[in-house]
Design an enzyme around this catalytic site. Structure first.
Site, mmCIF file in Angstrom:
data_model
loop_
_atom_site.group_PDB
_atom_site.id
_atom_site.type_symbol
_atom_site.label_atom_id
_atom_site.label_comp_id
_atom_site.label_asym_id
_atom_site.label_seq_id
_atom_site.Cartn_x
_atom_site.Cartn_y
_atom_site.Cartn_z
ATOM 1 N N ASP A 11 0.809 -1.128 0.154
ATOM 2 C CA ASP A 11 0.049 -0.079 -0.005
ATOM 3 C C ASP A 11 0.835 1.309 -0.035
ATOM 4 O O ASP A 11 2.130 0.986 0.453
ATOM 5 C CB ASP A 11 -0.815 0.076 1.294
ATOM 6 C CG ASP A 11 -1.920 1.229 1.275
ATOM 7 O OD1 ASP A 11 -2.437 1.663 0.395
ATOM 8 O OD2 ASP A 11 -2.147 1.696 2.374
ATOM 9 N N SER A 12 0.405 2.326 -0.266
ATOM 10 C CA SER A 12 0.929 3.535 -0.215
ATOM 11 C C SER A 12 1.545 3.907 1.299
ATOM 12 O O SER A 12 2.366 4.615 1.312
ATOM 13 C CB SER A 12 0.226 4.743 -0.854
ATOM 14 O OG SER A 12 -1.041 4.914 0.044
ATOM 15 N N CYS A 74 -3.791 -1.052 -1.887
ATOM 16 C CA CYS A 74 -4.271 0.435 -2.125
ATOM 17 C C CYS A 74 -5.161 0.688 -3.262
ATOM 18 O O CYS A 74 -4.901 0.116 -4.466
ATOM 19 C CB CYS A 74 -2.753 1.059 -2.630
ATOM 20 S SG CYS A 74 -2.945 2.957 -2.896
ATOM 21 N N GLU A 153 -5.278 9.669 9.430
ATOM 22 C CA GLU A 153 -3.957 9.628 9.821
ATOM 23 C C GLU A 153 -3.411 10.436 11.073
ATOM 24 O O GLU A 153 -2.862 10.028 12.043
ATOM 25 C CB GLU A 153 -2.942 10.313 8.698
ATOM 26 C CG GLU A 153 -2.894 9.633 7.356
ATOM 27 C CD GLU A 153 -1.859 8.548 7.480
ATOM 28 O OE1 GLU A 153 -1.066 8.638 8.201
ATOM 29 O OE2 GLU A 153 -1.974 7.599 6.616
ATOM 30 N N CYS A 185 -11.165 3.308 -0.452
ATOM 31 C CA CYS A 185 -9.740 3.741 -0.064
ATOM 32 C C CYS A 185 -9.512 2.848 1.156
ATOM 33 O O CYS A 185 -10.412 2.886 2.040
ATOM 34 C CB CYS A 185 -10.086 5.351 0.468
ATOM 35 S SG CYS A 185 -8.500 5.969 1.065
ATOM 36 N N HIS A 187 -8.342 3.850 3.987
ATOM 37 C CA HIS A 187 -8.561 4.395 5.384
ATOM 38 C C HIS A 187 -9.914 4.342 5.750
ATOM 39 O O HIS A 187 -10.273 4.769 6.735
ATOM 40 C CB HIS A 187 -7.862 5.997 5.080
ATOM 41 C CG HIS A 187 -6.449 6.061 5.029
ATOM 42 N ND1 HIS A 187 -5.627 5.379 4.055
ATOM 43 C CD2 HIS A 187 -5.580 6.631 5.979
ATOM 44 C CE1 HIS A 187 -4.395 5.599 4.706
ATOM 45 N NE2 HIS A 187 -4.403 6.754 5.515
HETATM 46 N N1 DGL Z 1 -3.907 3.866 0.159
HETATM 47 C C1 DGL Z 1 -4.586 5.002 -0.763
HETATM 48 C C2 DGL Z 1 -5.885 4.327 -1.274
HETATM 49 O O1 DGL Z 1 -6.225 3.425 -0.854
HETATM 50 C C3 DGL Z 1 -4.836 6.251 0.392
HETATM 51 C C4 DGL Z 1 -3.939 6.738 0.894
HETATM 52 C C5 DGL Z 1 -3.204 7.702 -0.305
HETATM 53 O O2 DGL Z 1 -3.566 8.493 -0.821
HETATM 54 O O3 DGL Z 1 -1.952 7.098 -0.541
HETATM 55 O O4 DGL Z 1 -6.329 4.762 -2.382
#
Ligand code: DGL
Length: 270
Positions: A11-12, A74, A153, A185, A187
């Site tokens: 993931d990012s 992600c 976050e 997403c 989050h």
């Molecule tokens: N992991 C990203 C997503 O699920 C969210 C956080 C980011 O923008 O990197 O889209």
């Protein structure tokens, strides 16, 4: 037959641990190697070219650690780079978009589905594409909700500001009478309770991470490549260790995290 090689997840950032949580629920015997590219987060505000470049490096890092399958946790990467990743890697690559889209079509009765995600995810139109592939009659109301990632976050989960922002984002979807909301997403599952409260109890919330974990299980079963361990291990690599990453990670995984290793950017060939 069994295969005890680990599952790779990337993931990012740390948000993808929500997907790891589901994988550990459905596949408790699997070893998991997780890579969170915290040094370059967020991806959701970046261009498709940049996201693709990062995603290839993330995936290669996992391949070099001998994974049997890659889960792209992600949504942003799954939306803009999945085809490239599938072409490039010698193991199966599963993203969150297809399972999420399929599940939302299955649960929606009135065929009005809302989708929320990062700017890059919504701009890609991938969720719409997959939803319509499952049912071309569905009406989709998609909306980028970029303020939610920084709020999570920051730990503002039960917070009046978060609720107000959600009202602004979600009221138009409510007025359009959606009966299903796809949380596009990593989050957003953390905000599930408050999202439900704002959108209304009657709206189904779909968490693609959960659906993806079930897809992974099906695939490993069909290939006879489940692990034969009782309890799998989780190894977490992050490209940057921020001062409060443990606290944030706990929020996503629902457990304290152990064995966090710093993955240097040179290990990602940067
Ligand atoms: N992991 C990203 C997503 O699920 C969210 C956080 C980011 O923008 O990197 O889209």
């Amino acid at each position: 037959m069994s295969d005890n090689r680990p599952i790779g997840v990337f993931d990012s950032g740390i948000g993808g641990l929500t997907v790891v949580k589901s994988l550990r629920h459905f596949l408790p015997g699997e070893d998991i190697i997780y890579l969170g590219d915290t040094a370059r987060l967020p991806y959701g505000t970046k261009s498709p070219e940049v996201i693709k470049g990062f995603a290839l490096q993330d995936g290669n890092f996992l391949i070099s650690r001998g994974v049997k399958l890659i889960v792209v946790a992600c949504h942003t990467v799954s939306s803009v780079a999945l085809e490239d990743l599938k072409k490039d890697f010698p193991v199966p690559v599963i993203g969150v978009t297809e399972p999420g889209a399929k599940a939302s079509v299955q649960v929606s009765k009135n065929k009005k589905i809302g989708v929320i995600g990062t700017i890059a995810t919504i701009r890609s139109g991938k969720y719409e594409e997959f939803i319509l592939r499952n049912n071309s009659e569905v009406e989709i109301i998609a909306r980028a909700t970029p303020l939610l990632v920084p709020l999570v976050e920051e730990g503002w989960i039960v917070h009046e500001i978060t609720k107000e922002i959600l009202r602004i984002y979600l009221n138009p979807l409510r007025e359009d009478n959606i009966d299903t909301l796809l949380l596009g997403c990593t989050h957003y599952p953390v905000l599930k309770k408050v999202i439900q409260e704002v959108i209304g109890e009657e709206v189904n919330l779909v968490d693609p991470g959960r659906e993806t974990a079930q897809e992974v299980k099906k695939l490993l079963q069909s290939q006879s490549s489940l692990s034969n361990r009782e309890v799998g291990r989780l190894k977490i690599y992050l490209t940057d260790l921020s001062p409060n990453f443990e606290e944030i990670a706990k929020r996503f995984l629902g457990l304290p995290i152990e064995h966090v290793i710093r993955a240097t950017l040179s290990q990602l060939n940067i």
